[in-house]
Scaffold this motif. Sequence first.
Motif, PDB file in Angstrom:
ATOM      1  N   PRO A   1      33.362  80.919  60.499  1.00  0.00           N
ATOM      2  CA  PRO A   1      34.459  82.136  59.209  1.00  0.00           C
ATOM      3  C   PRO A   1      34.051  81.329  57.863  1.00  0.00           C
ATOM      4  O   PRO A   1      34.974  81.974  56.897  1.00  0.00           O
TER       5      PRO A   1
ATOM      6  N   MET B   1      35.018  85.797  55.371  1.00  0.00           N
ATOM      7  CA  MET B   1      35.785  86.589  56.652  1.00  0.00           C
ATOM      8  C   MET B   1      37.081  86.611  56.994  1.00  0.00           C
ATOM      9  O   MET B   1      37.246  87.869  58.197  1.00  0.00           O
ATOM     10  N   ASN B   2      37.996  85.513  56.341  1.00  0.00           N
ATOM     11  CA  ASN B   2      39.522  86.234  56.454  1.00  0.00           C
ATOM     12  C   ASN B   2      39.175  87.345  55.995  1.00  0.00           C
ATOM     13  O   ASN B   2      40.511  88.658  56.271  1.00  0.00           O
TER      14      ASN B   2
END
Length: 317
Positions: free
Chosen positions: A249, A272-273
């Motif tokens: 992440p 990554m969000n």
Amino acid sequence: MKRGTVLISLAALVATGVAALGFAPYLYVESWPYLNTPAAMSDAPVRLVKGRMFDDYFAIQDLGDGAHAIGEPRYYQANYSYLIVGEKRALLFDAGSGTRDIRPVVKSLTNLPVTILPSHLHYDHFAGLHPSDRLALVDLASTRADVVGGRFSPGRYEFLGMFDELTRPSVPVAEWIKPGATIDLGGRTLRLLSTPGHTPQSVSLHDPQGRRLFTGDFIYPTMLYAFLPGADLGVYRRTADRLLLDFPPDTRLWAAHCCRRNEGYAAPWLGMNDLADLHRALQEIEAGERASTGFFPRRYHVNDQMDIGTPLFSLGH
Ligand SMILES: [Zn+2]
């Protein structure tokens, strides 16, 4: 009119409609130059948020760990290429739009031999390539098929040079890199990932030392283009799915088009969000569960950094 004639006419009409939708991406790119004035380079002064200007056109930003972003903030698409420097050689991810010669900028950052790897074959990433450059390409059947007489030249609908009235470069390939293969720069390695969706030949570059992924046009702030020839929503979603599984992440995604919302000119990045938001949007678009605006491209909101433009119907699988 006889019933048979009516049926034949209706069938012809439906077939024409379906064909027109299928060819919509091609009609769009072919008609674009006739319906739009080619955007000139902006004359407005550039205010960089980060980094410095190299001259009055190129921007340079040091990303740390031997990586530099080279931006074209005055170019209407605000492209960013990336230079990653090892101990023995350097790799330039994208050659720029060719509006100005990128080579003096690269030379100012490294004396090592430079290999150029395009993130994909679109003109705004590939037209900056010079015939004497050392070109590396992803080893796919479709890229191999574009080699004629020992020189690589992208296809008309791979390059899309009609947008800037450009002719396609023709360059020998110095290095073919298989998807998943590592690239040794001396003292550091990068890994080439095949990341189709925006185009079939799109690649990303993993830099484990910098804990980052250079994503080309797979993901970037503003509007993602999934409606040009070669784009495929199903493939796009599967690539996003794979990247989400493969990378932690905290991986920073460095993208090829500026700018982040409310930031101004700086090397564009996402997290990554954002990739997870894109994946969710693609799932919902496929399931017909997300609202859209417009006809071609059909526009879907992804999050506060991104929208995605798609054809009216996806011909993907
Ligand atoms: Zn692009």
